[in-house]
Design a protein around this motif. Sequence first.
Motif, PDB file in Angstrom:
ATOM      1  N   MET A  36      35.127  30.017  37.867  1.00  0.00           N
ATOM      2  CA  MET A  36      36.199  30.020  38.851  1.00  0.00           C
ATOM      3  C   MET A  36      35.997  31.181  39.828  1.00  0.00           C
ATOM      4  O   MET A  36      35.665  32.286  39.433  1.00  0.00           O
ATOM      5  CB  MET A  36      37.541  30.178  38.135  1.00  0.00           C
ATOM      6  N   ILE A  37      36.190  30.910  41.083  1.00  0.00           N
ATOM      7  CA  ILE A  37      36.023  31.928  42.112  1.00  0.00           C
ATOM      8  C   ILE A  37      37.385  32.507  42.469  1.00  0.00           C
ATOM      9  O   ILE A  37      38.338  31.777  42.725  1.00  0.00           O
ATOM     10  CB  ILE A  37      35.352  31.333  43.366  1.00  0.00           C
ATOM     11  N   LYS A  38      37.461  33.839  42.453  1.00  0.00           N
ATOM     12  CA  LYS A  38      38.690  34.525  42.824  1.00  0.00           C
ATOM     13  C   LYS A  38      38.575  34.962  44.283  1.00  0.00           C
ATOM     14  O   LYS A  38      37.503  35.364  44.724  1.00  0.00           O
ATOM     15  CB  LYS A  38      38.903  35.765  41.955  1.00  0.00           C
ATOM     16  N   GLU A  39      39.666  34.864  45.013  1.00  0.00           N
ATOM     17  CA  GLU A  39      39.675  35.316  46.395  1.00  0.00           C
ATOM     18  C   GLU A  39      40.267  36.716  46.465  1.00  0.00           C
ATOM     19  O   GLU A  39      41.219  37.038  45.757  1.00  0.00           O
ATOM     20  CB  GLU A  39      40.482  34.374  47.275  1.00  0.00           C
ATOM     21  N   PHE A  40      39.681  37.555  47.323  1.00  0.00           N
ATOM     22  CA  PHE A  40      40.165  38.917  47.530  1.00  0.00           C
ATOM     23  C   PHE A  40      40.341  39.112  49.029  1.00  0.00           C
ATOM     24  O   PHE A  40      39.398  38.916  49.785  1.00  0.00           O
ATOM     25  CB  PHE A  40      39.168  39.936  46.972  1.00  0.00           C
ATOM     26  N   LYS A  41      41.538  39.468  49.462  1.00  0.00           N
ATOM     27  CA  LYS A  41      41.820  39.638  50.890  1.00  0.00           C
ATOM     28  C   LYS A  41      41.510  41.069  51.318  1.00  0.00           C
ATOM     29  O   LYS A  41      42.042  42.022  50.757  1.00  0.00           O
ATOM     30  CB  LYS A  41      43.285  39.319  51.179  1.00  0.00           C
ATOM     31  N   VAL A  42      40.636  41.196  52.299  1.00  0.00           N
ATOM     32  CA  VAL A  42      40.303  42.494  52.886  1.00  0.00           C
ATOM     33  C   VAL A  42      41.287  42.708  54.032  1.00  0.00           C
ATOM     34  O   VAL A  42      41.343  41.911  54.965  1.00  0.00           O
ATOM     35  CB  VAL A  42      38.842  42.520  53.404  1.00  0.00           C
ATOM     36  N   THR A  43      42.070  43.789  53.959  1.00  0.00           N
ATOM     37  CA  THR A  43      43.140  43.986  54.935  1.00  0.00           C
ATOM     38  C   THR A  43      42.728  44.853  56.118  1.00  0.00           C
ATOM     39  O   THR A  43      43.511  45.077  57.027  1.00  0.00           O
ATOM     40  CB  THR A  43      44.376  44.613  54.268  1.00  0.00           C
ATOM     41  N   SER A  44      41.478  45.356  56.114  1.00  0.00           N
ATOM     42  CA  SER A  44      40.973  46.126  57.250  1.00  0.00           C
ATOM     43  C   SER A  44      39.576  45.601  57.573  1.00  0.00           C
ATOM     44  O   SER A  44      39.185  44.546  57.087  1.00  0.00           O
ATOM     45  CB  SER A  44      40.943  47.622  56.922  1.00  0.00           C
ATOM     46  N   GLU A  45      38.823  46.340  58.372  1.00  0.00           N
ATOM     47  CA  GLU A  45      37.483  45.876  58.763  1.00  0.00           C
ATOM     48  C   GLU A  45      36.567  45.715  57.550  1.00  0.00           C
ATOM     49  O   GLU A  45      35.769  44.796  57.466  1.00  0.00           O
ATOM     50  CB  GLU A  45      36.863  46.865  59.755  1.00  0.00           C
ATOM     51  N   TYR A  46      36.706  46.641  56.597  1.00  0.00           N
ATOM     52  CA  TYR A  46      35.890  46.584  55.384  1.00  0.00           C
ATOM     53  C   TYR A  46      36.594  47.352  54.269  1.00  0.00           C
ATOM     54  O   TYR A  46      37.575  48.052  54.489  1.00  0.00           O
ATOM     55  CB  TYR A  46      34.494  47.178  55.615  1.00  0.00           C
ATOM     56  N   ILE A  47      36.065  47.200  53.052  1.00  0.00           N
ATOM     57  CA  ILE A  47      36.503  47.973  51.896  1.00  0.00           C
ATOM     58  C   ILE A  47      35.225  48.396  51.177  1.00  0.00           C
ATOM     59  O   ILE A  47      34.241  47.641  51.181  1.00  0.00           O
ATOM     60  CB  ILE A  47      37.438  47.148  50.978  1.00  0.00           C
ATOM     61  N   THR A  48      35.208  49.590  50.606  1.00  0.00           N
ATOM     62  CA  THR A  48      33.996  50.003  49.892  1.00  0.00           C
ATOM     63  C   THR A  48      33.983  49.369  48.504  1.00  0.00           C
ATOM     64  O   THR A  48      35.019  48.970  47.966  1.00  0.00           O
ATOM     65  CB  THR A  48      33.893  51.531  49.760  1.00  0.00           C
ATOM     66  N   LEU A  49      32.801  49.311  47.925  1.00  0.00           N
ATOM     67  CA  LEU A  49      32.662  48.743  46.591  1.00  0.00           C
ATOM     68  C   LEU A  49      33.498  49.532  45.589  1.00  0.00           C
ATOM     69  O   LEU A  49      34.162  48.953  44.726  1.00  0.00           O
ATOM     70  CB  LEU A  49      31.188  48.719  46.187  1.00  0.00           C
ATOM     71  N   GLY A  50      33.518  50.857  45.708  1.00  0.00           N
ATOM     72  CA  GLY A  50      34.341  51.682  44.821  1.00  0.00           C
ATOM     73  C   GLY A  50      35.817  51.369  44.954  1.00  0.00           C
ATOM     74  O   GLY A  50      36.540  51.273  43.960  1.00  0.00           O
ATOM     75  N   GLN A  51      36.279  51.194  46.200  1.00  0.00           N
ATOM     76  CA  GLN A  51      37.687  50.847  46.426  1.00  0.00           C
ATOM     77  C   GLN A  51      37.998  49.474  45.832  1.00  0.00           C
ATOM     78  O   GLN A  51      39.058  49.267  45.244  1.00  0.00           O
ATOM     79  CB  GLN A  51      38.005  50.842  47.926  1.00  0.00           C
ATOM     80  N   PHE A  52      37.068  48.536  45.992  1.00  0.00           N
ATOM     81  CA  PHE A  52      37.260  47.196  45.435  1.00  0.00           C
ATOM     82  C   PHE A  52      37.424  47.260  43.920  1.00  0.00           C
ATOM     83  O   PHE A  52      38.315  46.633  43.355  1.00  0.00           O
ATOM     84  CB  PHE A  52      36.074  46.291  45.805  1.00  0.00           C
ATOM     85  N   LEU A  53      36.553  48.024  43.262  1.00  0.00           N
ATOM     86  CA  LEU A  53      36.631  48.140  41.803  1.00  0.00           C
ATOM     87  C   LEU A  53      37.971  48.723  41.370  1.00  0.00           C
ATOM     88  O   LEU A  53      38.539  48.299  40.355  1.00  0.00           O
ATOM     89  CB  LEU A  53      35.479  49.004  41.278  1.00  0.00           C
ATOM     90  N   LYS A  54      38.498  49.670  42.138  1.00  0.00           N
ATOM     91  CA  LYS A  54      39.810  50.245  41.814  1.00  0.00           C
ATOM     92  C   LYS A  54      40.921  49.237  42.082  1.00  0.00           C
ATOM     93  O   LYS A  54      41.839  49.084  41.284  1.00  0.00           O
ATOM     94  CB  LYS A  54      40.047  51.532  42.608  1.00  0.00           C
ATOM     95  N   GLU A  55      40.856  48.529  43.216  1.00  0.00           N
ATOM     96  CA  GLU A  55      41.886  47.534  43.568  1.00  0.00           C
ATOM     97  C   GLU A  55      41.991  46.436  42.503  1.00  0.00           C
ATOM     98  O   GLU A  55      43.082  45.962  42.205  1.00  0.00           O
ATOM     99  CB  GLU A  55      41.570  46.878  44.916  1.00  0.00           C
ATOM    100  N   GLU A  56      40.863  46.037  41.957  1.00  0.00           N
ATOM    101  CA  GLU A  56      40.841  44.963  40.953  1.00  0.00           C
ATOM    102  C   GLU A  56      41.037  45.500  39.533  1.00  0.00           C
ATOM    103  O   GLU A  56      40.897  44.757  38.570  1.00  0.00           O
ATOM    104  CB  GLU A  56      39.529  44.180  41.044  1.00  0.00           C
TER     105      GLU A  56
END
Length: 69
Positions: free
Chosen positions: A1-21
């Motif tokens: 299953m593919i999960k969707e992640f909404k980027v709310t600015s131009e980009y997000i760093t991989l570290g920020q993504f790991l924290k957000e999830e």
Amino acid sequence: MIKEFKVTSEYITLGQFLKEESIVSSGGQAKWYLQENPVLLNGIKENRRGKKLRPGDTLEIAHETYELR
């Protein structure tokens, strides 16, 4: 299953993504996590926590697939 992640600015760093999830709780943990666990960005292994992720990218982490929107 593919999960969707909404980027709310131009980009997000991989570290920020790991924290957000809630995969890690800090930047230091992100660095360790990326050394110990395979992460694929658009099918290519990525281990830089500062790597910029943009809408349209696909991440594979811990047997989960995320599509960035």
